[in-house]
Design a protein around this motif. Structure first.
Motif, short mmCIF file in Angstrom:
data_model
loop_
_atom_site.label_atom_id
_atom_site.label_comp_id
_atom_site.label_asym_id
_atom_site.label_seq_id
_atom_site.Cartn_x
_atom_site.Cartn_y
_atom_site.Cartn_z
N LEU A 151 0.82 -1.21 0.00
CA LEU A 151 0.00 0.00 0.00
C LEU A 151 0.86 1.26 0.00
CD1 LEU A 151 -2.71 -1.15 2.56
CD2 LEU A 151 -3.08 -0.67 0.14
N ALA A 152 2.05 1.19 0.58
CA ALA A 152 2.91 2.37 0.66
C ALA A 152 3.69 2.62 -0.63
CB ALA A 152 3.88 2.23 1.84
N LYS A 153 4.10 1.54 -1.32
CA LYS A 153 5.04 1.69 -2.43
C LYS A 153 4.45 1.40 -3.80
CE LYS A 153 8.22 3.12 0.17
NZ LYS A 153 8.62 4.55 0.08
N PHE A 154 3.19 1.00 -3.88
CA PHE A 154 2.56 0.74 -5.17
C PHE A 154 1.31 1.60 -5.29
CE2 PHE A 154 4.98 -3.10 -4.28
CZ PHE A 154 5.62 -3.33 -5.48
N ARG A 155 1.05 2.04 -6.50
CA ARG A 155 -0.15 2.84 -6.76
C ARG A 155 -1.10 2.01 -7.62
NH1 ARG A 155 2.12 4.79 -3.32
NH2 ARG A 155 2.77 6.97 -3.00
N PHE A 156 -2.35 1.88 -7.17
CA PHE A 156 -3.33 1.06 -7.87
C PHE A 156 -4.72 1.61 -7.61
CE2 PHE A 156 -2.23 -0.78 -3.80
CZ PHE A 156 -3.45 -0.93 -3.18
#
Length: 336
Positions: A151-156
């Motif tokens: 959740l902190a390092k990926f954007r979706f």
């Protein structure tokens, strides 16, 4: 002769110059110390007016000392009570003052009896608790680490919705979900089994939120991009690059999940009926209520001794991991 006189005069002049420099240096040092003392006095006055202590030059406060001492006594009082009363026999427990030792020192006899009473069922409860902590709390920590990192390092799409769900889950008390969980597990036929304790323990919304915030601050995005440029896959980047940086947050999350699972009472109370699957919390409560049953024997000394044995692993864990725990709690407090 003239050269010798000149050399002597030069040496005397050099010595005078050195003495002058030493005097000037001492004078400058005294002036610096006086200036520091004035600054410290002024800082103390400003701190006194504002109501805050100066961190660099803390003031002694009698009121704060008394309040902290009272708070420390309040926190240590249950532990002291356990230690004192664990040394008493059942007769001394009911006939002597609760905050002082009895006539005989029975600690070792109590410990031996705790592990042999009812065919050594306390050891079974202890192993059950270890099982629930290792599998349940360990799984919750692993899921929180991986979920928080993602959740902190990926954007979706839906990332903000996930954040709202996590915040909402934190605000819901666990006792409010116990009855729906019992009905669901009853339909699945999982009540009165270890899975009834392990599966709910795998979910830790607060641990997930904590690892999310910690991962955001502890793992630089540039470091991940450099690893990907070098050809590392996402799993290798996570385990070899990110995981070492997340160590303080991992320890902090582990402590929270371990304590929550170790002290869990209401969930096993409604999920488990077989005493062979009880954790320590339910087992000791059963011993406590034994005196209220028909023909039951009061064994408060064993309950107290068992409670002391129960908290020792948690105390050891906190003492060994407190530096990681403190650093983990401070992470994310300052935005750079």
């Amino acid at each position: 002769m003239t050269n010798a006189t000149s050399d002597a005069m030069d040496r005397r002049a050099t010595a005078r110059a050195l003495r002058e420099q030493e005097r000037a240096a001492r004078k400058a040092e005294r002036e610096r110390q006086r200036r520091v003392a004035r600054d410290e006095a002024a800082e103390r006055k400003r701190a006194a007016r504002s109501g805050f202590a100066n961190v660099a030059n803390p003031r002694r406060s009698t009121l704060m000392t008394v309040l902290c001492s009272l708070f420390a006594i309040y926190c240590l009082f249950p532990f002291v009570y356990l230690v004192i009363n664990a040394t008493k026999s059942q007769a001394d427990f009911t006939s002597t003052f609760g905050l002082w030792f009895g006539g005989e020192f029975s600690l070792w006899d109590n410990i031996r009896t705790v592990f042999t009473y009812q065919d050594g069922i306390f050891a079974r409860w202890f192993l059950n608790t270890i099982l629930y902590v290792v599998v349940g709390a360990g799984g919750a920590t692993l899921l929180a680490i991986m979920g928080g990192y993602a959740l902190a390092k990926f954007r979706f799409p839906g990332r903000k919705a996930v954040f709202a769900v996590i915040i909402g889950s934190i605000s819901v008390p666990g006792t409010a979900l116990a009855v729906p969980q019992f009905l669901l597990f009853a339909q699945l036929g999982l009540t009165n089994t270890p899975w009834a304790m392990i599966i709910p323990s795998l979910i830790s919304p607060f641990g997930l939120y904590l690892m999310w915030i910690f991962s955001e601050q502890a793992v630089p995005t540039e470091l991940l991009e450099a690893a990907r440029v070098d050809g590392a896959g996402e799993f290798r980047t996570f385990f070899q690059v990110s995981l070492p940086l997340l160590a303080p947050g991992i320890v902090t999350t582990s402590l929270f999940t371990i304590v929550a699972t170790w002290n869990n009472y209401f969930l096993p109370l409604i999920m488990l009926k077989d005493a062979d699957w009880y954790p320590l919390t339910i087992g000791l409560n059963q011993w406590k209520d034994q005196a209220n049953t028909a023909g039951g024997t009061a064994i408060q000394n064993l309950v107290i001794t068992g409670s002391l044995i129960t908290i020792i692993p948690l105390v050891i864990a906190f003492l060994l991991l407190q530096k990681y725990w403190q650093s983990g709690l401070a992470a994310g407090a300052v935005k750079e």
